[in-house]
Design a protein around this motif. Structure first.
Motif: not given
Ligand SMILES: NC(=O)c1ccc[n+]([C@@H]2O[C@H](COP(=O)([O-])OP(=O)(O)OC[C@H]3O[C@@H](n4cnc5c(N)ncnc54)[C@H](O)[C@@H]3O)[C@@H](O)[C@H]2O)c1
Length: 334
Positions: A312-334
């Motif tokens: 869940a934390l990884q998704v939140s951090l990826a969403a922040i990254e996506s907002i900053e970069t304007g790009e979709a962010v792929a998630l790694e397996a945990m």
């Protein structure tokens, strides 16, 4: 292990909920509560007739023969308090979100494994009747697949500045989005794959947040899961005092729609036929704690563990990254 001796770290809203619940669960005894606001710890200890209260959680953890610890502090202290509780031999129920960073969360997970103790994350929505019902209906195929789960809401700036602050609570994308990401893993039975988000900060300089470093408080994110299902989450915690939007919570599929309200899920299918699943309100926190105590006693898996917290934390951090970069962010397996 006749009686499970529990310590509650943090005596704010959730610490109070945890302590009151432990006090009603058979076979659990709360032996101490700790909070640097000593009056809070004392008030809760008096209310529940607890033998000990402390300003410093380390004194609580020094008590003998402990089995359980609830960590219900602002998120920035979850890492420190959880490690200390594990080192003291406790199984830990740590409130969500697991931590502010993946590095902290991974260390918590590793320490629990090394210590041979359980580390559960407070994803209490897994114990909500509505979430269980939606998951059952989606898994049963009544909606068809894939489905889109939607939540839309807009709230005023949260009254606790620490939640909005980057160093203490991480802001709403860390604090609240994790609940929806996690519940959709349960509802879809699948892992998140990719995140795309857009967001903004309404509360910069707000008089309600003196000295805080408010984070993105208004956002729309889409999370694609391996199953093809999608979570669409659009929230604000940045509206002015006294202002709130209508909320929407539903789940759309090719064969119908689930309308989700406080204690009811309504399945609408072709022709507008409605099937109502009512009286779904449950005490999710009490159920969560009972399940955690049962898992400790029976050496069973906990409902949501550190890996669930990390995802869940990884998704939140990826969403922040996506907002900053304007790009979709792929998630790694945990
Ligand atoms: N599961 C849920 O639905 C849910 C709901 C609300 C909050 N939470 C989570 O619960 C946690 C606590 O939130 P809250 O609403 O109770 O906050 P709160 O501000 O009401 O209470 C936090 C308490 O922790 C105390 N504290 C601070 N540092 C401490 C330390 N080092 N040791 C012991 N106590 C310390 C504070 O003095 C305060 O009394 C947060 O992580 C939050 O995200 C979960």
């Amino acid at each position: 292990m006749d009686t499970l001796r529990a310590v509650v770290i943090g005596a704010g809203n959730l610490g109070t909920v945890h302590a009151r619940n432990w006090a009603q669960i058979r076979g659990v005894e709360v032996v101490a509560v700790a909070d640097p606001i000593a009056l809070r710890a004392e008030g809760l200890a008096k209310e529940l007739g607890l033998p000990n209260f402390f300003a410093d959680y380390r004194e609580a953890l020094a008590l003998p023969d402990l089995h359980l610890a609830s960590v219900a502090t602002p998120t920035c202290f979850h890492h420190e308090c959880t490690l200390a509780a594990l080192d003291a031999g406790c199984h830990v129920l740590c409130e969500k979100p697991l931590a502010l960073t993946l590095a902290e969360g991974r260390e918590m997970r590793k320490r629990a494994e090394t210590a041979g103790r359980k580390l559960a994350v407070g994803f209490c929505k897994r114990f909500m009747g509505q979430v269980e019902t939606v998951a059952n209906l989606v898994h049963s195929g009544r909606l068809g697949r894939p489905v889109m789960y939607r939540h839309v809401s807009g709230w005023e700036i949260r009254p606790k500045p620490w939640i909005m602050d980057g160093h203490m609570g991480g802001g709403p994308l860390i604090d609240i989005a994790c609940h929806y990401v996690d519940q959709c893993r349960v509802i879809f039975g699948a892992e998140p794959l990719r995140v795309k988000a857009a967001g903004m900060l309404f509360s910069r300089g707000a008089p309600e947040l003196p000295g805080a470093d408010p984070q993105l408080d208004t956002f729309t994110l889409t999370v694609e899961y391996q199953s093809g299902d999608v979570l669409a989450l659009s929230m604000s915690w940045g509206l002015p005092l006294g202002v709130g939007s209508d909320s929407l919570e539903d789940c759309l599929g090719p064969r119908g729609l689930l309308k989700i309200t406080a204690d009811t899920v309504t399945l609408l299918t072709r022709g507008g036929t409605a099937e109502v699943f009512g009286n779904l309100g449950t005490d999710m926190y009490l159920r969560q704690q009972q399940a955690f105590a049962d898992a400790v006693r029976g050496d069973l898996p906990v409902a949501a563990d550190a890996r669930d917290g990390l995802i869940a934390l990884q998704v939140s951090l990826a969403a922040i990254e996506s907002i900053e970069t304007g790009e979709a962010v792929a998630l790694e397996a945990m």
